[in-house]
Enzyme design. Structure first.
Site, PDB file in Angstrom:
ATOM      1  N   TYR A  39       0.836  -1.210   0.000  1.00 48.17           N
ATOM      2  CA  TYR A  39       0.000   0.000   0.000  1.00 48.17           C
ATOM      3  C   TYR A  39       0.869   1.257   0.000  1.00 48.17           C
ATOM      4  CZ  TYR A  39      -2.836   3.693   2.163  1.00 48.17           C
ATOM      5  OH  TYR A  39      -3.447   4.884   2.460  1.00 48.17           O
ATOM      6  N   LEU A  40       1.847   1.315   0.879  1.00 51.23           N
ATOM      7  CA  LEU A  40       2.702   2.502   0.968  1.00 51.23           C
ATOM      8  C   LEU A  40       3.568   2.666  -0.284  1.00 51.23           C
ATOM      9  CD1 LEU A  40       3.801   2.377   4.712  1.00 51.23           C
ATOM     10  CD2 LEU A  40       2.128   3.920   3.672  1.00 51.23           C
TER      11      LEU A  40
END
Length: 214
Positions: free
Chosen positions: A126-127
């Protein structure tokens, strides 16, 4: 101002819509499912059904507007693959649509921690996806603002925040994130900035002005 919000049924977007309408903006909300449309209509938003994962060119759905907001996300419970297909690829599709439709203003919801991804495999994905989307937007030539909130909560919000370029940690109510997004949309001078965002002791107006002035 005419604004298209991608991820128009998301938690932050649904908090933002009534405030945008109250400020006399016209809003289109891009949503995945027809059954979400009535929720948008009830608050005065024009719903546009378009699955950004499935559609390669979303320019028709985005329409002829003055600004776009990327508020979409794969959401909790989704795997790493959807972090890439929504959080990165969806944001890039919106960049391409903005260019195709001659829309210069683009505001992105990103996340704190993209410079040093931590956590389990899915959260790291996600990051990383957010980091690549941010980079694509910075290099797009568009008038961007990238807002990177800390851990999101459902508190009512105080209207007071901390804005910085490299905050260590923190949390913020979704409603205050929505308020910040509106403020940067309504502040042309906020273009060209990215910043971390948490709760704090400074009013949103003052925090944005401090960012611009410093």
């Amino acid at each position: 101002m005419k604004i298209t919000v991608v991820g128009g049924h998301g938690s932050i977007a649904m908090l933002m819509h009534p405030m945008l309408i109250e400020n006399d903006h016209q809003v289109r909300g891009i949503i995945r499912k027809e059954e979400q449309a009535d929720d948008l209509r009830e608050v005065g938003v024009e719903p546009v059904v378009c699955d950004i994962e499935e559609v390669d060119d979303i320019s028709e759905a985005v329409g002829n507007v003055d600004a776009v907001v990327f508020a979409a996300g794969a959401g909790p419970g989704s795997g790493a693959a959807r972090k890439w297909s929504v959080d990165r690829d969806g944001a890039i599709k919106l960049i391409e649509a903005a260019k195709a439709n001659s829309i210069n203003r683009y505001v992105m919801i990103s996340a704190m921690g993209t410079n040093n991804p931590r956590g389990n495999e899915v959260f790291k994905a996600y990051l990383k996806a957010k980091a690549e989307a941010d980079e694509a937007l910075r290099n797009s030539g568009l008038d961007y603002t990238i807002v990177k909130p800390g851990r999101l909560t459902d508190e009512s919000g105080t209207g007071k925040v901390t804005i910085g370029r490299d905050l260590s940690s923190g949390e913020i109510p979704r409603k205050d994130v929505a308020r910040v997004l509106i403020k940067v949309l309504e502040t042309p001078e906020a273009a060209g900035y990215q910043f971390d965002l948490t709760s704090g002791d400074t009013t949103i107006n003052e925090a944005i002005q401090n960012l611009i002035n410093n």
